[in-house]
Design an enzyme around this catalytic site. Structure first.
Site, PDB file in Angstrom:
ATOM      1  CG  ASP A   1      -1.977  -1.166   1.177  1.00 20.06           C
ATOM      2  OD1 ASP A   1      -1.932  -1.856  -0.083  1.00 20.06           O
ATOM      3  OD2 ASP A   1      -2.877  -1.279   2.187  1.00 20.06           O
TER       4      ASP A   1
ATOM      5  CG  ASP B   1      -3.282  -4.858  -3.398  1.00 16.78           C
ATOM      6  OD1 ASP B   1      -3.060  -5.408  -4.319  1.00 16.78           O
ATOM      7  OD2 ASP B   1      -4.120  -5.267  -2.241  1.00 16.78           O
TER       8      ASP B   1
END
Length: 423
Positions: free
Chosen positions: A226, A247
């Site tokens: 992230d 991600d």
């Protein structure tokens, strides 16, 4: 006659005494003069010694050297700030450094000093250095331009995680919540230890951007899981470097990435299992105008990664004219383990090259799209983010940035088909 001789003798005696006294006085005067000359010469010796002599305090010499060095550094910084103010056409300038030459030693304090909802743009010029602090550009601090001295030289670092800060969004090292924010030539790092695969609470955001009409030119963003929370609003990233594992570009913004280097630091599995993902887009409904578009970029690094996972059921991600290295998994895309999302996501590729590019739809997930020029065109310039008015052309030359393995990468302000950012 005897009286005359006695008078002569007395006269002769007095003359001899006077002569002896004169000789003694002359000798004394000469000695005094010699002594004065000697003392004068010794005094001049002490007064005229160079600063480096053993009679000068080493501490005083070192202090003078430090002051001279600082004056030179401050003069250099003043010239750079003046140049930046001219390039940005800025009338209000705040400066930040660690040398004591600037208005502030803390970036957050400089941000706090920006006028609320100012009509004019404020330039914050940040000198080279590592600034260990969390920074929030609050929503009332609109119209800020943040200028660093190169993304290898000016860095903001912190080490929060979702666990330590109370949530993924609040773990950000730098959070931009204000509209009309622009950053040039800075890096943002979250230095928290990489999260264990499948572990909870290890997410560590470097940059969170939620303000509308934000642009980033030649900036670097470093973390693992992230890294870049591209949360909401319309954003432009040009010539930037984004490093992460899982991600590591996620959110529900409408953003255009031009000529950027996307570098995976995911662990490589011995059996070739996918261990990371570049994007996780969160579009939740067809009514939302959001999505990530990557044009003229390059995807490199370690491990095996998806180009994107369907965080939202209508996730929208396009890679166009981008170099895809072998780090990209053959399947390309992931439905977040929800087959129903295969019917609603928009995952597309157009004119990509490299060993990780699709060799035909059979290699990719069945719901991924190989776009033609007409389909790809809406994603490929600043009109995708309505940026014709607010996404101003970059004012500065490209800067040097560093790759995952420590190698230097030069990213040009321009890009050509399939070649931008390639090493």
């Amino acid at each position: 006659m005897r009286r005359l001789l006695r008078r002569t003798a007395r006269s002769t005696g007095r003359a001899g005494a006077n002569k002896a006294a004169l000789v003694l006085w002359a000798a004394s005067a000469i000695c005094s003069a010699l002594l004065a000359v000697l003392l004068a010469s010794r005094s001049s010796f002490y007064l005229q010694q160079p600063a480096s002599s053993p009679y000068t305090s080493p501490g005083a010499e070192a202090e003078e050297g430090r002051h001279h060095h600082r004056r030179r550094a401050c003069d250099d910084q003043a010239r750079w700030v003046a140049k930046m103010a001219s390039l940005h056409n800025a009338t209000l300038v705040l400066t930040v450094d660690r040398k004591g030459c600037a208005n502030f030693t803390s970036l957050q304090k400089a941000v706090d000093a920006v006028s609320d909802y100012a009509a004019a743009r404020t330039l914050i010029a940040v000198d080279a250095g590592v600034y260990a602090e969390k920074v929030v550009v609050w929503s009332n601090k609109t119209g800020v331009t943040l200028q660093g001295r190169g993304n290898l030289n000016t860095t903001v670092v912190w080490n929060d995680t979702a666990n330590s800060s109370g949530g993924t969004f609040s773990s950000a090292t730098v959070a931009v919540l204000a509209a009309n924010f622009v950053a040039y030539n800075v890096s943002v790092q979250n230095t928290a230890a990489p999260a264990d695969p499948g572990g909870a609470g290890g997410q560590a955001v470097a940059l969170r951007v939620a303000g509308d009409q934000a642009a980033f030119y030649w900036c670097g963003f470093y973390s693992s899981q992230d890294t870049l929370l591209d949360e909401q609003g319309r954003h432009l990233f040009r010539g930037c470097y984004v490093e992460g594992s899982i991600d590591f570009i996620f959110g529900n913004a409408r953003s255009l990435y031009l000529g950027c280097t996307i570098s995976s630091v995911a662990n490589a599995a011995a059996d070739g299992t996918v261990t990371g993902s570049v994007t996780a887009h969160g579009r939740a409904s067809p009514a939302e105008r959001t999505g990530f578009a990557f044009v003229g970029c390059t995807v490199v690094g370690t491990g095996q990664v998806w180009l994107g996972r369907a965080w939202g059921p209508y996730a929208t991600v396009v890679f166009a004219r981008t170099y895809l290295s072998a780090v990209v998994a053959p399947g390309g895309w992931n439905d977040w383990n929800d087959p129903a999302r295969q019917q609603s996501v928009f995952f597309g590729e157009y004119d990509c090259t490299g060993p990780g590019a699709s060799g035909g739809t059979a290699q990719r997930a069945a719901y991924a799209r190989q776009l033609d020029q007409r389909q790809a065109a809406p994603f490929m310039d600043v009109s995708y983010i309505d940026g014709n008015q607010w996404a101003v052309p970059p004012l500065l030359p490209p800067m040097q940035m560093q790759g995952a393995a420590g190698e230097d990468i030069i990213i040009s302000a321009e890009f050509s088909h399939g070649q931008a950012g390639s090493m």
